[in-house]
Design an enzyme around this catalytic site. Structure first.
Site, PDB file in Angstrom:
ATOM      1  N   GLY A 236      34.445  32.403  32.716  1.00  8.47           N
ATOM      2  CA  GLY A 236      34.102  31.200  31.976  1.00  8.47           C
ATOM      3  C   GLY A 236      34.801  29.895  32.272  1.00  8.47           C
ATOM      4  O   GLY A 236      34.829  29.017  31.413  1.00  8.47           O
ATOM      5  N   LYS A 238      33.839  27.354  34.102  1.00  9.35           N
ATOM      6  CA  LYS A 238      32.882  26.249  33.994  1.00  9.35           C
ATOM      7  C   LYS A 238      32.292  26.180  32.586  1.00  9.35           C
ATOM      8  O   LYS A 238      31.976  25.097  32.090  1.00  9.35           O
ATOM      9  CB  LYS A 238      31.785  26.392  35.053  1.00  9.35           C
ATOM     10  CG  LYS A 238      32.334  26.318  36.487  1.00  9.35           C
ATOM     11  CD  LYS A 238      31.249  26.503  37.515  1.00  9.35           C
ATOM     12  CE  LYS A 238      31.836  26.615  38.919  1.00  9.35           C
ATOM     13  NZ  LYS A 238      32.559  27.884  39.139  1.00  9.35           N
ATOM     14  N   CYS A 354      30.376  28.969  45.752  1.00  5.59           N
ATOM     15  CA  CYS A 354      31.629  28.625  46.439  1.00  5.59           C
ATOM     16  C   CYS A 354      31.549  29.142  47.877  1.00  5.59           C
ATOM     17  O   CYS A 354      32.484  29.728  48.403  1.00  5.59           O
ATOM     18  CB  CYS A 354      32.851  29.154  45.708  1.00  5.59           C
ATOM     19  SG  CYS A 354      32.816  30.917  45.346  1.00  5.59           S
TER      20      CYS A 354
END
Length: 405
Positions: A236, A238, A354
């Protein structure tokens, strides 16, 4: 500058766990740092950084040491000896380090440093794949950047404090930080420090989150009062950033396949004072269907290869396999197609990874928009490709899509 036996023994034990028992480096390092309560910050720093260094340069060091996997303890000592010589440590007269060929090590280093796969210490298949997708010049720069130590970036939790106040609190603890240009919530540590032990962390004033990752919530353009869904919330990072931008107003739904990750998020949310978050485990397709066309904003922080964060997770170079990358591309396409249906007409979606591979990023978005039925109901507003070699932070990709009215 000398080597201390108990610190080196812990390092060797940890390398054995990572290389031979296939444990994750971050977990092994965390365990190693708790081994002796008498260790000071310099001792812990030596253990953590040495473990990561040997993991990062595994291929180069094993080639210089002339050892092959699976490594026995003598092999690990020989690799450690290579590290010590190249870092300029005097070799002590310990039995395990007897006969360390210092001149030969330096000579082999100079020789192998002319070859990219050894100089940057990377598997052949990964080097070939990334060079093919990014081009030789960009990949060479990116690979060098990914072998530098990651900076520690804090994200200020604006639900509890401000950037200036947090900076002052940390300064009183002799932890100096700098602002980051165009990053409203970020502070970067001037020197590495164990920020997790501070009262400021325990009280939820900040989280550790890379600068590239901090761009995502702002890119999604979340606002207080909206209904926002984080479809791959994980632990969590973000989600919590979006909660702070939303000022705890509105509904923020955090979803994940794994209940254990959402439990971690609940603990972090409590510490952060984020109370507008709902938690939903994706255990059936019904969980997604119930939200079809219900959200103002949707974040798809897609599962990916992680090739943009090798500096942070150097052991993933050795754990990743070509089959995993092939499979993850299929998963990304499925996730994008299924979770995009949550966006209501006029709403927005961010697809983020990413990874630095176009096949996981721009190509996935192009394929989604052009070949899927749901994709044709979206427009690409903008996207951003972040390379570590250009930004100094993690490699990242973000695409902002808007669903047509």
């Amino acid at each position: 500058m000398r080597l201390h036996r108990n610190l080196v023994y812990t390092t060797i034990d940890s390398l054995n766990a990572i290389f031979n028992e296939k444990e994750y480096a971050d977990k092994v390092v965390a365990r190693a740092l708790k081994k002796d309560k008498r260790w000071g910050s310099a001792d812990r720093k030596f253990v953590a950084e040495t473990i990561y260094e040997v993991v990062r340069w595994k291929r180069l060091y094993s080639e210089i040491a002339e050892v092959k996997e699976p490594y026995n303890r003598d092999d690990l000592w020989r690799m450690f000896a290579v590290w010590a010589v190249l870092r300029g440590y005097p070799i002590p007269d310990w039995r395990q380090l007897e006969g360390t060929p210092e001149r030969k090590i330096k000579g082999r280093f100079d020789e192998l440093s002319k070859i990219r796969v050894y100089r940057e210490s990377i598997p052949d298949w990964m080097d070939e794949m990334c060079a093919k997708e990014l081009g030789e010049e960009i990949w060479t720069k990116e690979l060098a950047a990914q072998n530098k130590q990651a900076q520690v970036i804090l994200r200020v939790n604006t639900l509890k404090t401000t950037k200036d106040k947090l900076r002052a609190i940390l300064m009183d603890l002799n932890i100096d930080t700098d602002y980051l240009k165009d990053q409203p919530d970020a502070l970067v540590l001037k020197e590495r420090a164990n920020v997790f032990m501070t009262d400021a962390f325990k009280e939820g004033f900040f989280e550790v989150q890379d600068a590239s990752s901090q761009l995502v919530a702002h890119f999604l353009d979340v606002k207080p009062g909206m209904r926002v869904v984080d479809t791959c919330a994980g632990a969590g990072g973000k989600t919590l950033h979006m909660a702070s931008i939303m000022e705890n107003k509105g509904q923020l739904i955090a979803m994940d396949l794994y209940e254990s990750k959402l439990k971690q998020l609940k603990l972090r949310a409590k510490r952060n004072g984020a109370f507008n978050i709902e938690y939903r485990i994706i255990d059936t397709t019904k969980v997604i269907k119930k939200l079809h066309e219900k959200a103002d904003r949707v974040l798809i922080d897609a599962p990916c290869s992680g090739l943009g964060v090798l500096k942070r997770n150097p052991d993933s170079k050795w754990k990743l396999q070509p089959e995993f990358i092939d499979n993850i591309r299929k998963v990304q396409a499925e996730v994008l197609e299924n979770y995009s249906k949550i966006v209501k007409p006029g709403g927005k979606l961010v697809y983020a990874t990413c990874s630095i591979l176009p096949s996981e990023n721009q190509e996935q978005i192009a394929k989604f928009l052009n070949t899927t039925e749901i994709g044709k109901s979206f427009n690409l507003i903008k996207d951003a490709k972040i390379l570590a070699s250009e930004s100094g932070f993690d490699g990242f990709y973000m695409a902002l899509l808007e669903r047509k009215l």
